[in-house]
Design an enzyme around this catalytic site. Structure first.
Site, short mmCIF file in Angstrom:
data_model
loop_
_atom_site.label_atom_id
_atom_site.label_comp_id
_atom_site.label_asym_id
_atom_site.label_seq_id
_atom_site.Cartn_x
_atom_site.Cartn_y
_atom_site.Cartn_z
N SER A 42 0.73 -1.29 0.03
CA SER A 42 -0.02 0.00 -0.20
C SER A 42 0.88 1.27 0.04
CB SER A 42 -0.94 -0.07 1.12
OG SER A 42 -1.93 0.98 1.06
N ASP A 78 -2.41 6.26 -3.47
CA ASP A 78 -1.20 5.69 -2.75
C ASP A 78 -0.88 4.52 -3.97
OD1 ASP A 78 -3.39 3.97 -2.30
OD2 ASP A 78 -2.65 3.51 -0.43
N ASP A 88 -1.08 1.32 -4.02
CA ASP A 88 -1.81 0.21 -4.64
C ASP A 88 -3.26 0.88 -4.90
OD1 ASP A 88 -2.90 0.61 -1.73
OD2 ASP A 88 -3.52 -1.64 -1.66
N ASP A 112 -5.77 2.15 -3.06
CA ASP A 112 -6.92 2.03 -2.41
C ASP A 112 -7.36 3.22 -1.77
OD1 ASP A 112 -5.24 1.75 -0.38
OD2 ASP A 112 -6.06 -0.07 0.43
#
Length: 449
Positions: free
Chosen positions: A101, A241, A243, A245
């Site tokens: 992440s 960010d 990833d 999400d």
């Protein structure tokens, strides 16, 4: 939380804490737990972000999946929410995302999704851990034609982009949008989807090289995007960010629009359209008090949960709500996806801009933000949950709450993924809050080092 699983899957420094061996074990145990009751050959999606270590971990994870007779379907570099969507679209048994992440490149992580696109319940994570530590030799070891195979879903990214485009009933002609892709998993999906929706686009941090993910960019480093929006005369900016999400926004003046304000803007639009279920937004205890004030003014209930998008989602499912999120930019539009989705959030925000004709700054002004100060205290990871057991820390927190006397608050939370305790103070006098937050953080670091 267990030994391996934190608030968002398994995470650690790649090749020392999160090794190829551990990824193999997670592949074996995870595939078994998630598919043991299936009568067919289980099928599991595997996605990853742009970290260099992802190839190593993907290979080991897939080997583990195949070793128990399941099929591993590679979807390549996609955002985490793409996995949550694609497991449902493809009707497969589970999904796995390899990503850390917003963390720096040396970290990586593995998180699982069930067949409905939801992150795993605690008891399933505990079962996976129990197998890894105590029962690995009990797992099936098929041979010959029963061993699992690896396949590739060639259209995965295209299918996810199509889903994003269908999440709005408008297009964005006339809106100039700046995006910061954090050199991460959004680097293809975000530009393509927004261009297809006819936005004018300018982009930064969209050249991943395996080592530059989240490096002074993305939703944890907003400075570049704030400047970039102003330099390019953009109407709005969005930062994701690693990833994708999470999503944070920037107005046309270069001012930050955090997750609380995004919830307020989208929540008000949904209420006016009659689609905000039970007129409720789910937020967390870290959400700004300004969100609750706005809710009271506009007839929107603000329910608060513990910090973590998993707890927000649990409340949304439990009470049939369809909007929730965190100040950090995890925003869940449950009518569309089962997890926080940064690109989807940007599209929903742009939809409000387009339909209202308002500038981003005008939309953001609907919520007055109470000043907050957040300071991280570095601690021993094994001690971070024991802070209230230290009498000096406990007395300091109680003393501050008494000092603010209802005109402010102190919130302490431990990071689920890093050796940090986060000290947040919210109130009226910014200088006093900064001083007190720093003082408390230093005390916590000293006592828990």
């Amino acid at each position: 939380m267990g030994i391996l699983f934190g608030t968002d899957g398994v995470r650690g420094i790649a090749n020392t804490e999160l090794t190829g061996q551990r990824a193999y074990e997670l592949g074996r145990a995870g595939a078994y737990v998630l598919t043991k009751e299936k009568k067919h050959t289980p099928r599991i999606l595997v996605g990853l972000d742009t970290r260099l270590s992802a190839d190593m971990l993907e290979s080991a994870l897939i080997a583990g999946i195949c070793s128990v007779g399941a099929e591993a379907i590679q979807v390549g570099i996609v955002p985490t929410p793409a996995i949550a969507y694609l497991v449902r679209k493809y009707k497969v048994d589970a999904g796995v995302m390899i990503s850390a992440s917003h963390n720096p490149v040396e970290y990586n992580g593995i998180k699982f999704f069930n067949s409905l696109g939801y992150k795993l319940r605690d008891e399933l994570e505990e079962e996976i851990e129990d197998i890894i530590f105590h029962r690995m030799n009990t797992l099936p070891q098929p041979i010959g034609g029963e061993i699992g195979i690896r396949s590739v879903a060639e259209d995965a990214l295209e299918d996810y982009i199509s889903f994003l485009e269908q999440s709005t009933d408008t297009t964005f002609e006339g809106i100039k949008v700046a995006i910061d892709c954090a050199n991460g998993a959004s680097y293809k999906a975000a530009p393509i989807s927004l261009l297809n929706l006819k936005a004018r686009l300018c982009i930064i941090h969209n050249e991943p090289d395996g080592t530059n993910i989240n490096q002074n960019c993305g939703s944890t480093h907003m400075e570049d995007l704030c400047s970039f929006v102003q330099e390019n005369n953009a109407d709005v900016g969005f930062a994701f960010d690693g990833d994708a999400d999470r999503c944070l926004a920037v107005d046309e003046k270069g001012n930050l629009i955090d997750g609380d304000k995004i919830l307020a803007i989208c929540g008000m639009a949904m209420k006016e359209a009659g689609i905000l279920r039970n007129n409720t937004i789910v937020a967390t205890v870290m959400s700004n008090m300004g969100l609750s004030v706005l809710g009271k003014q506009k007839g929107i209930q603000i329910e608060q949960t513990s910090v973590g998008d998993r707890y927000v989602l649990e409340r949304m499912i439990e009470k049939n709500y369809n909007l929730g999120g965190e100040q950090s930019g995890h925003v869940i539009f449950l009518d569309h996806n089962t997890t926080g989705d940064g690109i989807l959030t940007a599209i929903q925000f742009l939809t409000v801009m387009k339909k209202t004709g308002k500038k981003a700054s005008e939309l953001a002004d609907m919520m007055e933000t109470m000043p907050q100060v957040l300071v991280n205290a570095k601690v021993d990871n094994n001690k971070k949950n024991d802070y209230m057991k230290v009498i000096e820390i406990k007395e300091a927190i109680e003393g501050l709450n008494a000092k603010f006397n209802g005109e402010g608050r102190v919130l302490i939370r431990t990071s689920g993924t890093e050796p940090l305790i986060r000290v947040m103070i919210e109130g009226k006098d910014l200088e006093i809050m900064k001083k007190e937050a720093q003082k408390l953080a230093e005390l916590i670091s000293e006592k828990l080092k």
